[in-house]
Design a protein around this motif. Structure first.
Motif, short mmCIF file in Angstrom:
data_model
loop_
_atom_site.label_atom_id
_atom_site.label_comp_id
_atom_site.label_asym_id
_atom_site.label_seq_id
_atom_site.Cartn_x
_atom_site.Cartn_y
_atom_site.Cartn_z
N THR A 79 -77.45 32.29 10.14
CA THR A 79 -78.17 33.55 9.94
C THR A 79 -78.10 34.43 11.18
O THR A 79 -78.09 35.66 11.08
N TYR A 80 -78.01 33.78 12.36
CA TYR A 80 -78.07 34.52 13.64
C TYR A 80 -76.76 34.49 14.42
O TYR A 80 -76.54 35.36 15.27
N PHE A 81 -75.93 33.51 14.17
CA PHE A 81 -74.71 33.35 14.97
C PHE A 81 -73.49 33.18 14.05
O PHE A 81 -73.60 32.69 12.94
N GLY A 82 -72.36 33.57 14.57
CA GLY A 82 -71.12 33.41 13.81
C GLY A 82 -70.69 34.70 13.12
O GLY A 82 -71.43 35.69 13.09
N PRO A 83 -69.51 34.70 12.53
CA PRO A 83 -68.94 35.92 11.93
C PRO A 83 -69.70 36.42 10.71
O PRO A 83 -69.60 37.59 10.36
N ARG A 84 -70.46 35.54 10.05
CA ARG A 84 -71.18 35.96 8.84
C ARG A 84 -72.67 36.18 9.07
O ARG A 84 -73.45 36.28 8.12
N ALA A 85 -73.08 36.23 10.31
CA ALA A 85 -74.50 36.39 10.63
C ALA A 85 -75.04 37.69 10.04
O ALA A 85 -74.37 38.73 10.09
N VAL A 232 -80.76 27.80 2.94
CA VAL A 232 -81.13 27.03 4.14
C VAL A 232 -79.84 26.45 4.70
O VAL A 232 -79.15 25.68 4.04
N GLY A 233 -79.52 26.84 5.91
CA GLY A 233 -78.30 26.36 6.53
C GLY A 233 -77.10 27.24 6.28
O GLY A 233 -76.05 27.06 6.89
N GLY A 234 -77.24 28.22 5.38
CA GLY A 234 -76.16 29.14 5.08
C GLY A 234 -76.67 30.56 5.04
O GLY A 234 -77.87 30.81 5.20
N VAL A 235 -75.78 31.51 4.80
CA VAL A 235 -76.17 32.92 4.76
C VAL A 235 -76.53 33.34 3.34
O VAL A 235 -77.57 33.95 3.11
N ASP A 236 -75.68 33.03 2.38
CA ASP A 236 -75.93 33.44 1.01
C ASP A 236 -76.12 32.26 0.06
O ASP A 236 -76.20 32.43 -1.14
N HIS A 237 -76.19 31.07 0.59
CA HIS A 237 -76.44 29.89 -0.24
C HIS A 237 -76.97 28.77 0.64
O HIS A 237 -76.74 28.75 1.85
N ALA A 238 -77.71 27.86 0.03
CA ALA A 238 -78.25 26.73 0.77
C ALA A 238 -77.18 25.66 0.97
O ALA A 238 -76.38 25.40 0.06
#
Length: 284
Positions: A79-85, A232-238
């Motif tokens: 959610t906060y780090f990486g290219p898809r944050a 949880v643990g992902g941006v658009d899916h758990a």
């Protein structure tokens, strides 16, 4: 359209002049205050010193808040780090936006409580048993902060207690969702009362009442977690493993650990004495 439903708050922040008053934070403050008050009453009933739980709570709460946020950021790092944050990294510090995990709170908060107990010469297990109902009731109160933030809701439902979620928070027009915040709040409140009754009815000391809290909480959290649809643990899916979410696996591990502890300590009353009053006070 269903005849009954639960509305979501129009806003979760009020302003006192230029100072923001956030409902999420207020819920946690009330939860902590109530937990300390109940813990003090229970500690005094065990013969402990007045004010001990309040003093122990200070490092425990500070460490617990840090641990709660750390667990959230670690498990939801994308959610906060990486290219898809979808949020800037510095917003990982914005606790008022939601994201305080009970797992991290208990883990790191327990370290703070342990250090405080060691400094005062008190049994950690005795303190843990004393505050177990306080934690359960505190969680029941704090979960209402998620209602104000319109987060941690479940899948669509047609039940009369379905929850409205604004589109800005992921909801769809005309769709109601399982109010998982309410399910957990009610479960935690019931667990708090059950722990008090169990403590009075049975001899559950040396950390066994706290272990019962862990078992009871994780049992409820497992099925409530299964209703949630937030990532949880992902941006658009758990992130899932073998069809289960991260928090469900955590619940399984802790539930088993609690049962093992209850079995392993079943005869400890005969061998170990708990210290609720420091030796220095006995000597005085």
């Amino acid at each position: 359209m269903p005849l009954a439903s639960i509305p979501s708050p129009a806003e979760g922040v009020w302003y006192l002049g230029f100072i923001p008053i956030r409902a999420y934070a207020l819920c946690f403050i009330v939860a902590i205050g109530f937990g300390i008050w109940l813990g003090e009453r229970r500690w005094r009933a065990r013969g402990g010193e007045k004010g001990a739980i309040s003093d122990i709570a200070v490092p425990g709460v500070i460490a617990g808040l840090i641990g709660a946020r750390l667990y959230h950021v670690i498990t939801d790092w994308q959610t906060y780090f990486g290219p898809r944050a979808i949020k800037e990294p510095y917003r990982a510090l914005f606790v008022w936006e939601g994201g305080l995990s009970i797992w991290g709170a208990v883990a790191l908060g327990g370290v703070g409580v342990w250090l405080a107990c060691r400094r005062r010469g008190l049994s950690l297990a005795a303190v843990a048993d004393t505050i177990a109902p306080s934690i359960a009731f505190g969680q029941a109160i704090a979960r209402w902060g998620n209602w104000f933030n319109q987060e941690l809701y479940g899948g669509p439902t047609t039940l009369p207690w379905g929850l409205h979620i604004d589109q800005a928070h992921g909801g769809e027009p005309g769709v109601l969702y399982h109010p998982t915040f309410l399910y957990e709040s009610l479960w935690d409140a019931a667990l708090g009362f059950a722990l008090i009754l169990a403590g009075r009815r049975f001899t559950l000391r040396h950390g066994r009442l706290f272990a019962l809290y862990v078992a009871g909480y994780t049992f409820g959290r497992f099925w409530i977690e299964g209703l949630r649809i937030d990532p949880v643990g992902g941006v658009d899916h758990a992130v899932t493993l073998l069809g289960l979410r991260i928090n469900q696996w955590t619940s399984i591990v802790l539930f088993i650990g609690a049962l093992v502890y209850l079995w392993a300590t079943r005869n400890r009353d005969k061998d170990v004495e708990e210290i609720v009053v420091p030796a220095s006070q006995h000597e005085a």
